[in-house]
Motif scaffolding. Structure first.
Motif, mmCIF file in Angstrom:
data_model
loop_
_atom_site.group_PDB
_atom_site.id
_atom_site.type_symbol
_atom_site.label_atom_id
_atom_site.label_comp_id
_atom_site.label_asym_id
_atom_site.label_seq_id
_atom_site.Cartn_x
_atom_site.Cartn_y
_atom_site.Cartn_z
ATOM 1 N N ASP A 143 0.807 -1.223 0.000
ATOM 2 C CA ASP A 143 0.000 0.000 0.000
ATOM 3 C C ASP A 143 0.840 1.273 0.000
ATOM 4 N N TYR A 145 2.648 4.325 -1.787
ATOM 5 C CA TYR A 145 2.623 5.112 -3.011
ATOM 6 C C TYR A 145 4.025 5.208 -3.610
ATOM 7 N N THR A 147 5.418 2.931 -5.798
ATOM 8 C CA THR A 147 5.990 1.661 -6.240
ATOM 9 C C THR A 147 4.868 0.682 -6.576
ATOM 10 N N ASP A 148 5.074 -0.087 -7.623
ATOM 11 C CA ASP A 148 4.081 -1.102 -7.988
ATOM 12 C C ASP A 148 4.099 -2.272 -7.019
ATOM 13 N N SER A 187 -6.086 -1.682 3.264
ATOM 14 C CA SER A 187 -5.756 -2.032 1.885
ATOM 15 C C SER A 187 -6.266 -3.424 1.529
ATOM 16 N N ARG A 303 8.510 0.719 -10.896
ATOM 17 C CA ARG A 303 7.309 0.982 -11.694
ATOM 18 C C ARG A 303 7.534 0.442 -13.095
ATOM 19 N N THR A 310 11.038 8.147 -5.678
ATOM 20 C CA THR A 310 9.892 9.013 -5.390
ATOM 21 C C THR A 310 10.185 9.800 -4.122
ATOM 22 N N LYS A 318 0.523 10.790 -0.196
ATOM 23 C CA LYS A 318 -0.406 10.247 -1.182
ATOM 24 C C LYS A 318 -0.761 8.797 -0.864
ATOM 25 N N ASN A 319 -1.934 8.414 -1.309
ATOM 26 C CA ASN A 319 -2.414 7.052 -1.071
ATOM 27 C C ASN A 319 -2.330 6.217 -2.339
ATOM 28 N N LYS A 320 -1.889 4.985 -2.187
ATOM 29 C CA LYS A 320 -1.892 4.063 -3.300
ATOM 30 C C LYS A 320 -3.237 3.335 -3.302
ATOM 31 N N LYS A 321 -3.973 3.465 -4.370
ATOM 32 C CA LYS A 321 -5.326 2.931 -4.412
ATOM 33 C C LYS A 321 -5.377 1.573 -5.114
ATOM 34 N N ASP A 323 -6.639 -0.769 -7.694
ATOM 35 C CA ASP A 323 -7.164 -0.504 -9.031
ATOM 36 C C ASP A 323 -8.580 -1.056 -9.158
#
Length: 335
Positions: A143, A145, A147-148, A187, A303, A310, A318-321, A323
């Motif tokens: 979770d 932000y 990085t994949d 998450s 990524r 980053t 920021k939040n990683k959402k 998909d």
């Protein structure tokens, strides 16, 4: 395979660096430590391993590491350096104390492996005390932000999947319903990936509200149509303790008996997967390269299979959402 960027040369190569693991442990932290140590020694940089995260840093509990220090650790779960959740590090005075420890030992930079809270501490440390820091995303929740992929996520998914494959044998033999709780307070990455991989009937995640009554209706409809009867519902733990047990109680009120199986901390342990070993090793070595190139206050992630940096400020703000299209695919495959 990850593409490693070509970084500009710099005269800011550190003489000595420290490395620590902080917060919840995750499989792959050891390969990351090894990547940092071996890459730094290759460049003639001294490396100090800090014991128990920020708690060890503020009291100067650290040991100089050599190549032998990280021999035969890539296959080990947990973290060689130990970890801790140091609430005291939220105090600026404590962070200043940690910075003084580093400066007194002539350590020029710090590499922090951990999740959102750990990376927040790293960002504040450099902002307030002019200590160069690089962060690595070490958390099973995926979770973070920027990085994949995070160190430990792949192993956690595979660990949960292995457990669910065993639970399924009983579910099918007795035509029983199981609510399997996986980690993920905020998450649903683990739950969604596991749900797709195990062919679960349903997936419940924090990002999308799912009422117990809706689950009952969908289950009853699946039984009526003779489809989707795997007997497995994957539930992310969510922010409310006891969510899975509550769902089981509501299902019981609708004459649907469901057994609860909470996987818990087994998802944090175990030997890291090949994927996590490679990811962690590459990120660890890259962290040293970025320090030598003059980078500071960034997290090194990946990524589209390219290693990237980053700013830590963005990482923590920021939040990683999850998909939406990926989650909808999970629902589609369960129909």
């Amino acid at each position: 395979m990850y593409k490693i960027p070509s970084l500009p040369s710099s005269d800011k190569k550190p003489r000595a660096i420290a490395i620590l693991t902080s917060g919840g442990d995750s499989p792959g932290m050891n390969p990351a430590i090894r990547g940092v140590v071996r890459a730094a020694l290759h460049k003639g940089i001294k490396v100090y391993g800090v014991t128990k995260g920020y708690s060890g840093l503020i009291i100067g509990d650290m040991t100089e590491m050599n190549s032998a220090s990280v021999t035969n650790i890539v296959q080990r779960g947990g973290t060689l350096l130990k970890s801790d959740r140091c609430l005291a590090f939220k105090d600026p005075a404590v962070r200043h104390q940690a910075a003084m420890v580093l400066k007194e030992k002539d350590i020029d930079a710090l590499i922090v492996i951990g999740g959102d809270g750990s990376l927040t501490g790293a960002h504040l440390l450099t902002q307030e005390n002019n200590i160069n820091v690089i962060g690595l995303p070490g958390t099973i929740d995926n979770d973070i932000y920027g990085t994949d992929d995070t160190i430990g996520f792949d192993t956690a998914v595979n660990t949960a999947l292995d457990a669910i494959d065993k639970i399924r044998d009983t579910a099918l033999s007795h035509e029983s319903l199981f609510l399997v709780e996986v980690m993920g307070r905020n998450s649903g990455f683990i739950a969604t990936h596991v749900g797709i991989a195990c062919g679960a009937e349903m997936v419940v995640v924090p990002e999308y509200e799912t009422k117990a009554e809706t689950i009952c209706f969908q289950l009853a409809n699946n039984r009526l149509l003779g489809k989707g009867a795997s007997g497995i519902i994957v539930v992310a733990e969510g922010q409310t303790p006891g969510l899975t047990t509550h769902l089981a109680n509501v299902l019981a009120q609708h004459q649907l008996e469901a057994k609860v199986c909470i996987l818990g901390h087994i998802q944090r342990g175990g030997s890291p997967s090949g994927h996590d070993r490679v990811l962690a090793s590459c990120l660890g070595a890259a962290a040293v390269d970025y320090l030598c190139a003059g980078y500071n206050d960034v997290m090194i992630g990946v990524r589209d299979s390219i290693i990237t940096d980053t700013p830590l400020k963005q990482v923590i703000e920021k939040n990683k959402k999850l998909d939406d299209a990926f989650f909808q695919l999970a629902l589609l495959l369960h129909k």
